[in-house]
Scaffold this motif. Structure first.
Motif, PDB file in Angstrom:
ATOM      1  N   ILE A 238       0.816  -1.149  -0.036  1.00 28.86           N
ATOM      2  CA  ILE A 238      -0.017  -0.050   0.029  1.00 28.86           C
ATOM      3  C   ILE A 238       0.854   1.215   0.061  1.00 28.86           C
ATOM      4  CG2 ILE A 238      -1.752   1.359   1.135  1.00 28.86           C
ATOM      5  CD1 ILE A 238      -2.667  -1.297   2.719  1.00 28.86           C
ATOM      6  N   GLU A 239       0.803   2.121  -1.091  1.00 26.63           N
ATOM      7  CA  GLU A 239       1.799   3.281  -1.065  1.00 26.63           C
ATOM      8  C   GLU A 239       0.603   4.360  -0.996  1.00 26.63           C
ATOM      9  OE1 GLU A 239       5.022   0.871  -3.231  1.00 26.63           O
ATOM     10  OE2 GLU A 239       3.778   2.152  -4.520  1.00 26.63           O
ATOM     11  N   GLN A 240      -0.586   4.292  -1.327  1.00 28.66           N
ATOM     12  CA  GLN A 240      -1.557   5.187  -1.665  1.00 28.66           C
ATOM     13  C   GLN A 240      -2.071   5.634   0.056  1.00 28.66           C
ATOM     14  OE1 GLN A 240      -1.872   5.437  -4.742  1.00 28.66           O
ATOM     15  NE2 GLN A 240      -3.372   7.161  -5.254  1.00 28.66           N
ATOM     16  N   THR A 241      -2.557   6.817  -0.027  1.00 31.17           N
ATOM     17  CA  THR A 241      -3.086   7.654   1.170  1.00 31.17           C
ATOM     18  C   THR A 241      -4.820   7.526   1.029  1.00 31.17           C
ATOM     19  OG1 THR A 241      -3.182   9.721   0.418  1.00 31.17           O
ATOM     20  CG2 THR A 241      -1.230   9.146   1.055  1.00 31.17           C
ATOM     21  N   THR A 242      -5.614   7.903   2.112  1.00 27.86           N
ATOM     22  CA  THR A 242      -6.728   8.017   1.905  1.00 27.86           C
ATOM     23  C   THR A 242      -7.335   9.140   1.130  1.00 27.86           C
ATOM     24  OG1 THR A 242      -6.845   9.021   4.125  1.00 27.86           O
ATOM     25  CG2 THR A 242      -7.014   6.651   4.208  1.00 27.86           C
ATOM     26  N   THR A 243      -6.348   9.896   0.900  1.00 29.54           N
ATOM     27  CA  THR A 243      -6.623  11.078  -0.141  1.00 29.54           C
ATOM     28  C   THR A 243      -6.717  10.665  -1.519  1.00 29.54           C
ATOM     29  OG1 THR A 243      -5.922  12.633   1.381  1.00 29.54           O
ATOM     30  CG2 THR A 243      -6.437  13.431  -0.804  1.00 29.54           C
ATOM     31  N   PRO A 244      -7.819  10.802  -2.304  1.00 30.71           N
ATOM     32  CA  PRO A 244      -7.645  10.236  -3.918  1.00 30.71           C
ATOM     33  C   PRO A 244      -6.399  11.076  -4.504  1.00 30.71           C
ATOM     34  CG  PRO A 244      -9.976  10.898  -3.183  1.00 30.71           C
ATOM     35  CD  PRO A 244      -9.180  11.059  -1.972  1.00 30.71           C
ATOM     36  N   PHE A 245      -5.807  10.164  -5.108  1.00 33.37           N
ATOM     37  CA  PHE A 245      -4.691  10.652  -6.117  1.00 33.37           C
ATOM     38  C   PHE A 245      -3.388  10.800  -5.509  1.00 33.37           C
ATOM     39  CE2 PHE A 245      -8.785  11.781  -8.252  1.00 33.37           C
ATOM     40  CZ  PHE A 245      -8.585  11.026  -9.286  1.00 33.37           C
ATOM     41  N   VAL A 246      -3.235  10.737  -4.206  1.00 28.67           N
ATOM     42  CA  VAL A 246      -2.101  11.179  -3.392  1.00 28.67           C
ATOM     43  C   VAL A 246      -1.631   9.868  -2.783  1.00 28.67           C
ATOM     44  CG1 VAL A 246      -1.163  12.613  -1.533  1.00 28.67           C
ATOM     45  CG2 VAL A 246      -3.092  13.121  -2.885  1.00 28.67           C
TER      46      VAL A 246
END
Ligand SMILES: [Zn+2]
Ligand SMILES: [Zn+2]
Length: 304
Positions: A238-246
């Motif tokens: 998992i490298e994505q944050t809970t903020t879309p596109f970030v």
């Protein structure tokens, strides 16, 4: 009345034909969040273990041992247990896996079960623990390279062929998806409807070393999912944050706001559409993941 009953029967028949496996998927639960790496590393286990259900386990390596903090999966059939990957640097993965298998054996009143170790692909952050299994009794380790994968599972027509490997009442479908590496494959567990996708599809940066192969693989994978019940699409990082596109920058150990692990078949379809409409290979951010183009040279090293 008779006509009505006949109609009802017909309707029921039509519905069950559309969703033949609705009743058969084995249920399980994912946690809302997995631990990452910190904030206090002294409080963290090297591996966090989550039981999706009593025969499907998710292991996450702590970011305190290595920022890659990959996910591993341990799946039990009645004849064999399969380990998907052996983790990244600085971890005693064998110890964690042995403890888990011992506990399962006790709960199932058994004394042994053969272990098959396979890899999502050959990158160092998923095969680092291989040597720890070399002398393990009752264990088969499929070497992490394309020739070994083809030979062990009997692929004649890689990548245009799906092979099935049975763990004992638990058929696992192997879908070749080269592009991140030449030996990448996805694993579909018909029992839970979970699709494991390694580093090819996950909430983060999908590193593409062979664009045409990757594009074709995602297209095949989308077609594979079209007539299956897909409960979750689970990858290796998992490298994505809970903020879309970030996303979090490479090397981040502690990720208090990371994206959930699970993606859906919808993400695979979205990824397929994006790739199919891409004329030239280019980096592209989608809501839950990023297509990240790398040169073929990357494939040889320790990549993600
Ligand atoms: Zn990786
Ligand atoms: Zn990788």
């Amino acid at each position: 009345m008779r006509r009505l009953a006949g109609f009802t029967l017909l309707l029921a028949g039509a519905l069950s034909a559309q969703t033949p496996e609705t009743q058969t998927l084995e249920k399980g639960k994912l946690p809302e969040h997995f631990p990452t790496g910190g904030p206090n590393c002294l409080e963290m286990q090297e591996y966090y273990i989550h039981a999706y259900n009593p025969s499907f386990y998710i292991l996450r390596q702590s970011g305190c041992t290595d920022y890659e903090k990959p996910f591993l999966y341990l799946i039990f059939g009645s004849d064999k247990v399969m380990l998907w990957d052996t983790g990244s640097r600085n971890s005693r993965v064998r110890e964690a896996v042995d403890r888990l298998i011992d506990r399962w054996l006790k709960e199932n009143k058994r004394t042994s079960i053969p272990l098959v170790v396979v890899h999502s692909h050959k990158h160092g952050d998923h095969i680092w623990g291989d040597s720890q299994f070399a002398d393990r009794p009752d264990t088969t380790l499929v070497k992490p390279d394309l020739a070994s994968v083809k030979a062990f599972f009997g692929f004649q027509n890689w990548p245009d062929e799906v092979r099935t490997f049975d763990l004992g009442g638990r058929p696992m479908d192997l879908v070749p998806i080269p592009g991140h590496t030449d030996d990448s494959f996805a694993l579909y567990d018909r029992q839970t409807g979970i699709l494991l996708t390694g580093d090819t599809v996950y909430p983060g940066r999908l590193y593409v070393s062979d664009f045409e192969a990757f594009k074709a693989s995602i297209h095949r994978l989308a077609a594979f999912t079209a007539d299956k019940q897909i409960a979750h699409v689970l990858g290796n990082h998992i490298e994505q944050t809970t903020t879309p596109f970030v996303d979090y920058p490479t090397g981040t150990k502690y990720q208090p706001d990371e994206h959930e692990l699970a993606l859906s078949a919808g993400n695979v379809v979205e990824l397929d559409r994006a790739l199919q409409s891409m004329k030239e290979p280019k980096t592209l951010k989608l809501r839950d993941l990023t297509i990240s183009i790398r040169g073929p040279a990357r494939g040889a090293g320790r990549g993600q």
